[in-house]
Scaffold this active site. Structure first.
Site, PDB file in Angstrom:
ATOM      1  N   CYS A 183      38.990  68.645  63.432  1.00 46.64           N
ATOM      2  CA  CYS A 183      37.703  68.632  62.664  1.00 46.64           C
ATOM      3  C   CYS A 183      36.337  69.637  62.724  1.00 46.64           C
ATOM      4  CB  CYS A 183      37.314  67.229  62.951  1.00 46.64           C
ATOM      5  SG  CYS A 183      39.020  66.355  61.536  1.00 46.64           S
ATOM      6  N   ARG A 234      40.864  75.973  81.406  1.00 50.28           N
ATOM      7  CA  ARG A 234      40.224  73.938  81.476  1.00 50.28           C
ATOM      8  C   ARG A 234      39.921  73.871  82.566  1.00 50.28           C
ATOM      9  NH1 ARG A 234      39.811  72.246  76.226  1.00 50.28           N
ATOM     10  NH2 ARG A 234      41.935  73.343  75.405  1.00 50.28           N
ATOM     11  N   LEU A 284      37.385  58.244  65.627  1.00 50.33           N
ATOM     12  CA  LEU A 284      38.378  58.207  66.862  1.00 50.33           C
ATOM     13  C   LEU A 284      38.495  59.647  67.019  1.00 50.33           C
ATOM     14  CD1 LEU A 284      41.368  58.792  65.737  1.00 50.33           C
ATOM     15  CD2 LEU A 284      41.610  56.974  64.864  1.00 50.33           C
TER      16      LEU A 284
HETATM   17  P1  NAD Z   1      46.574  64.542  58.326  1.00 48.25           P
HETATM   18  O1  NAD Z   1      47.285  65.771  58.011  1.00 48.25           O
HETATM   19  O2  NAD Z   1      47.122  63.835  59.348  1.00 48.25           O
HETATM   20  O3  NAD Z   1      47.281  63.098  57.271  1.00 48.25           O
HETATM   21  C1  NAD Z   1      46.726  63.267  55.911  1.00 48.25           C
HETATM   22  C2  NAD Z   1      47.806  62.763  55.491  1.00 48.25           C
HETATM   23  O4  NAD Z   1      47.458  62.195  53.271  1.00 48.25           O
HETATM   24  C3  NAD Z   1      48.945  63.265  54.712  1.00 48.25           C
HETATM   25  O5  NAD Z   1      50.205  63.252  55.768  1.00 48.25           O
HETATM   26  C4  NAD Z   1      49.074  63.811  53.754  1.00 48.25           C
HETATM   27  O6  NAD Z   1      50.748  63.805  53.032  1.00 48.25           O
HETATM   28  C5  NAD Z   1      48.640  62.967  52.869  1.00 48.25           C
HETATM   29  N1  NAD Z   1      48.531  63.022  51.336  1.00 48.25           N
HETATM   30  C6  NAD Z   1      47.274  64.123  51.278  1.00 48.25           C
HETATM   31  N2  NAD Z   1      46.944  63.968  49.598  1.00 48.25           N
HETATM   32  C7  NAD Z   1      47.875  62.920  49.711  1.00 48.25           C
HETATM   33  C8  NAD Z   1      48.301  62.470  48.299  1.00 48.25           C
HETATM   34  N3  NAD Z   1      47.462  62.671  47.158  1.00 48.25           N
HETATM   35  N4  NAD Z   1      48.226  60.721  48.165  1.00 48.25           N
HETATM   36  C9  NAD Z   1      49.484  60.433  49.700  1.00 48.25           C
HETATM   37  N5  NAD Z   1      48.963  61.246  50.791  1.00 48.25           N
HETATM   38  C10 NAD Z   1      48.629  62.356  50.440  1.00 48.25           C
HETATM   39  O7  NAD Z   1      44.865  64.688  58.115  1.00 48.25           O
HETATM   40  P2  NAD Z   1      44.240  63.252  59.327  1.00 48.25           P
HETATM   41  O8  NAD Z   1      44.004  64.045  60.610  1.00 48.25           O
HETATM   42  O9  NAD Z   1      44.816  62.209  58.965  1.00 48.25           O
HETATM   43  O10 NAD Z   1      43.137  63.482  58.642  1.00 48.25           O
HETATM   44  C11 NAD Z   1      42.361  63.425  57.769  1.00 48.25           C
HETATM   45  C12 NAD Z   1      40.882  62.975  56.998  1.00 48.25           C
HETATM   46  O11 NAD Z   1      40.407  62.283  58.286  1.00 48.25           O
HETATM   47  C13 NAD Z   1      40.512  64.018  57.281  1.00 48.25           C
HETATM   48  O12 NAD Z   1      39.258  64.436  56.289  1.00 48.25           O
HETATM   49  C14 NAD Z   1      39.595  64.530  58.382  1.00 48.25           C
HETATM   50  O13 NAD Z   1      38.873  65.368  58.616  1.00 48.25           O
HETATM   51  C15 NAD Z   1      39.380  62.914  59.042  1.00 48.25           C
HETATM   52  N6  NAD Z   1      39.378  62.641  60.391  1.00 48.25           N
HETATM   53  C16 NAD Z   1      40.136  63.400  60.778  1.00 48.25           C
HETATM   54  C17 NAD Z   1      40.608  62.672  62.606  1.00 48.25           C
HETATM   55  C18 NAD Z   1      40.961  63.113  63.384  1.00 48.25           C
HETATM   56  O14 NAD Z   1      41.432  62.916  64.883  1.00 48.25           O
HETATM   57  N7  NAD Z   1      42.465  63.685  62.831  1.00 48.25           N
HETATM   58  C19 NAD Z   1      39.057  61.985  62.732  1.00 48.25           C
HETATM   59  C20 NAD Z   1      38.451  61.332  61.722  1.00 48.25           C
HETATM   60  C21 NAD Z   1      38.249  61.828  60.891  1.00 48.25           C
HETATM   61  C1  UGA Z   2      36.575  64.739  67.491  1.00 48.40           C
HETATM   62  C2  UGA Z   2      35.846  64.070  67.476  1.00 48.40           C
HETATM   63  O1  UGA Z   2      35.218  63.437  68.855  1.00 48.40           O
HETATM   64  C3  UGA Z   2      35.624  62.315  67.152  1.00 48.40           C
HETATM   65  O2  UGA Z   2      34.884  61.768  67.612  1.00 48.40           O
HETATM   66  C4  UGA Z   2      36.265  62.330  65.842  1.00 48.40           C
HETATM   67  O3  UGA Z   2      36.192  61.675  65.321  1.00 48.40           O
HETATM   68  C5  UGA Z   2      37.406  63.579  65.430  1.00 48.40           C
HETATM   69  O4  UGA Z   2      36.689  64.929  66.267  1.00 48.40           O
HETATM   70  C6  UGA Z   2      37.709  64.433  64.337  1.00 48.40           C
HETATM   71  O5  UGA Z   2      36.366  63.794  63.265  1.00 48.40           O
HETATM   72  O6  UGA Z   2      38.618  64.535  63.966  1.00 48.40           O
HETATM   73  P1  UGA Z   2      39.272  65.340  68.883  1.00 48.40           P
HETATM   74  O7  UGA Z   2      39.333  66.615  68.043  1.00 48.40           O
HETATM   75  O8  UGA Z   2      40.694  64.044  68.525  1.00 48.40           O
HETATM   76  O9  UGA Z   2      37.978  64.222  68.433  1.00 48.40           O
HETATM   77  O10 UGA Z   2      38.973  65.661  70.240  1.00 48.40           O
HETATM   78  P2  UGA Z   2      37.468  65.614  71.231  1.00 48.40           P
HETATM   79  O11 UGA Z   2      38.139  64.463  72.170  1.00 48.40           O
HETATM   80  O12 UGA Z   2      36.722  65.462  70.919  1.00 48.40           O
HETATM   81  O13 UGA Z   2      37.980  67.239  71.661  1.00 48.40           O
HETATM   82  C7  UGA Z   2      37.803  68.368  70.709  1.00 48.40           C
HETATM   83  C8  UGA Z   2      37.797  69.846  71.602  1.00 48.40           C
HETATM   84  O14 UGA Z   2      37.018  69.806  71.889  1.00 48.40           O
HETATM   85  C9  UGA Z   2      39.618  69.719  71.986  1.00 48.40           C
HETATM   86  O15 UGA Z   2      39.445  71.232  71.710  1.00 48.40           O
HETATM   87  C10 UGA Z   2      38.695  69.978  73.958  1.00 48.40           C
HETATM   88  O16 UGA Z   2      39.375  70.416  74.202  1.00 48.40           O
HETATM   89  C11 UGA Z   2      37.199  70.380  73.550  1.00 48.40           C
HETATM   90  N1  UGA Z   2      36.260  69.710  74.087  1.00 48.40           N
HETATM   91  C12 UGA Z   2      35.654  68.364  74.413  1.00 48.40           C
HETATM   92  C13 UGA Z   2      35.439  70.599  75.115  1.00 48.40           C
HETATM   93  O17 UGA Z   2      36.262  72.310  75.337  1.00 48.40           O
HETATM   94  N2  UGA Z   2      34.410  69.778  76.046  1.00 48.40           N
HETATM   95  C14 UGA Z   2      34.200  68.892  76.352  1.00 48.40           C
HETATM   96  O18 UGA Z   2      33.256  68.654  76.988  1.00 48.40           O
HETATM   97  C15 UGA Z   2      34.702  67.857  75.423  1.00 48.40           C
END
Ligand code: NAD
Ligand code: UGA
Length: 480
Positions: A272, A447, A159
């Site tokens: 990420c 942007r 996502l």
């Molecule tokens: P986040 O920081 O928003 O959430 C992580 C949560 O885990 C925090 O609320 C923290 O308090 C909790 N936590 C940590 N250790 C814990 C434990 N031992 N027990 C219970 N809770 C605990 O992070 P996020 O953005 O949700 O990302 C989580 C993972 O998913 C990361 O590995 C990230 O790379 C991956 N990911 C993130 C996105 C994104 O869009 N943010 C998308 C895809 C994958």
């Molecule tokens: C990104 C990936 O799109 C997700 O598929 C993935 O799950 C996620 O990282 C993750 O692993 O955390 P996200 O970082 O939430 O999602 O948002 P994006 O839409 O990918 O944008 C990332 C950055 O790139 C932003 O700063 C955005 O402004 C920038 N961007 C995006 C550009 O500068 N140009 C573009 O054409 C697209």
């Protein structure tokens, strides 16, 4: 009845589990977290994260088959399937510092699962982790298992923030990696059955564990690489008089390339892309592949270059100094439709301007003053730890003020710098803004969202990433 528990109520755990609860009414879903304030917020009317459509989904299921709790052990022990969606920050100390993933939170979650489990469980890696993490997790679980069977699956999340609910409702694909043993295949089927409630089965891809773990890093690296490619082109466009929007539009018409993710910008941010590429680089180095590591490192180098380039453009255009000048920063989040500021390019740009003693007046519709002050005073990589482990009272910077309106931010400013593509910045009354600014009045659009010709007509000196340069900016160095 199947019971699911997700450890980590963050940007991934919260929305993902809310959607599973919505789509699978017969499954009980518990989302748990060690952060009590975060759980309280999930149980309140003001959710801890801003994501379009999330409120509706949570309100429909909360109190029925979805609950949020800080009683981590209780819900883990009762669950059949445990998702782990905790932070996986970049290590700041020791072996691999600045690159490798810090699996402290993951490991402590795995040890806790082993401690409290009384029945067989499927443990799902939802966090993004280095390849072979499942092997380490398996070892922790089986060495402490008291005869309980644990099956590890990798089910990385794709996502994007700002579109999380839409992405979860209609994912391009769901990826499930597992062991190629009969037990592993049975676990894969159990998780596939959950997603099959709403995802067409041909979009559910099942692989081995290592492919699934690597695939997530690869997907993020490919996406980030596209942005660095177009951003590298933007510098060349400025040098040659080409227009990056025209170039990327026509390049994207090639069906082999495609139109998405080709918007030139101040640079990519978010929690990420950088973290996962650094992680990938580290894995390549550990596997004796320095050429591959250097290839991916370049994606980050171009991203850093893009942010530095913008700061240098601003300073050199404004008579080589911004000392004491008011610069309005419009947008602080890493992209529109989110309040998330993790690794936002705004941090580096603001720090660059503050380094030249600018006075910043910052406005973002979704980011609080406390968050901005915290981000500008925090060390690199410290942000990706549970909230309660971060500095609680950041020292507020005198050079920075945070206001709640674009007009207040720009009043008496010498320049405007647009760092997030919020829709409202496209429709501001720029004539009114111009009238209330110091002259010459500058707009630096990181942007590419403003109408350059219209703003120049009003009287602004306009810089827009990768667009033909204003007469004022020609012959000025892009990078000092
Ligand atoms: P986040 O920081 O928003 O959430 C992580 C949560 O885990 C925090 O609320 C923290 O308090 C909790 N936590 C940590 N250790 C814990 C434990 N031992 N027990 C219970 N809770 C605990 O992070 P996020 O953005 O949700 O990302 C989580 C993972 O998913 C990361 O590995 C990230 O790379 C991956 N990911 C993130 C996105 C994104 O869009 N943010 C998308 C895809 C994958
Ligand atoms: C990104 C990936 O799109 C997700 O598929 C993935 O799950 C996620 O990282 C993750 O692993 O955390 P996200 O970082 O939430 O999602 O948002 P994006 O839409 O990918 O944008 C990332 C950055 O790139 C932003 O700063 C955005 O402004 C920038 N961007 C995006 C550009 O500068 N140009 C573009 O054409 C697209």
């Amino acid at each position: 009845m199947v019971k699911i528990c997700c450890i980590g109520a963050g940007y991934v755990g919260g929305p993902t589990m809310a959607v599973i609860a919505l789509k699978c009414p017969e499954i009980q879903v518990a989302v748990v977290d060690i952060s009590v304030p975060r759980i309280s917020a999930w149980n309140s009317d003001t959710l801890p994260i801003y994501e379009p459509g999330l409120d509706e989904v949570v309100k429909k299921c909360r109190g029925k088959n979805l609950l949020f709790s800080s009683d981590v052990e209780k819900y883990v022990s009762e669950a059949d399937i445990v998702f782990v969606s905790v932070n996986t920050p970049t290590k700041t100390q020791g072996l691999g510092a600045g690159k490798a993933a810090d699996l402290t939170y993951w490991e402590s979650a795995a040890r806790m699962i082993a401690d409290v489990s009384k029945s067989n469980k499927i443990v799902v890696e939802k966090s993004t982790v280095p390849v072979k993490t499942a092997e380490a997790i398996e070892k922790i679980l089986t060495h402490n298992s008291k005869g309980i069977n644990f099956q590890i699956l990798s089910n990385p999340e794709f996502l994007a923030e700002g579109t999380a609910i839409q992405d979860l409702f209609e994912p391009d694909r769901v990826l499930i990696g597992g062991r190629e043993t009969p037990e592993g295949q049975k676990a894969i089927k159990a998780l596939r059955d959950v997603y099959a409630h709403w995802v067409p089965v041909d979009r559910i891809i099942c692989t081995n564990l290592w492919s699934a773990e690597l695939l997530k890093l690869a997907a993020n690296a490919f996406l980030a690489q596209r942005i660095s490619s177009v951003n590298a082109m933007s510098a060349l466009c400025e040098a040659t008089g080409a227009d990056v929007s025209q170039v990327s539009h026509a390049v994207g018409k090639d069906t082999r390339i495609g139109p998405k993710f080709l918007n030139a910008s101040v640079g990519f941010g978010g929690s990420c892309f950088q973290k996962d590429i650094l992680n990938l680089v580290y894995i390549c180095e550990c596997n004796g592949l320095p050429e591959v590591a250097n290839y991916w490192k370049q994606v980050i180098k171009v991203n850093d270059y893009q942010k530095t380039r913008l700061v240098n453009r601003i300073v050199s255009s404004m008579f080589n100094t911004v000392s004491g000048k008011k610069i309005a920063i419009l947008g602080f989040a890493f992209k529109k439709d989110t309040g998330d500021t993790r690794e936002t390019p705004a941090i580096d740009v603001c720090k660059g301007l503050l380094g030249d003693k600018a006075m910043l007046s910052i406005y973002d519709p979704q980011v609080s003053e406390e968050q901005i002050q915290r981000d500008l005073s925090m060390n690199k990589f410290d942000w990706d730890h549970p909230v309660h482990l971060q500095p609680t009272s950041p020292s507020s910077m005198k050079q920075v003020s945070v206001v709640w309106d674009a007009y207040a931010a720009t009043k008496d400013a010498h320049g405007i710098c647009i760092l997030t593509e919020w829709d409202e910045f496209k429709t501001l009354d720029y004539q009114k803004i111009y009238d209330n600014m110091q002259k010459p009045a500058f707009v630096f659009d990181g942007r590419n969202i403003v109408d350059v010709a219209k703003l120049r007509e009003i009287g602004f000196i306009v810089y827009s990433i990768g667009k033909p340069l204003d007469e004022w900016l020609k012959d000025m160095p892009a990078v000092a």
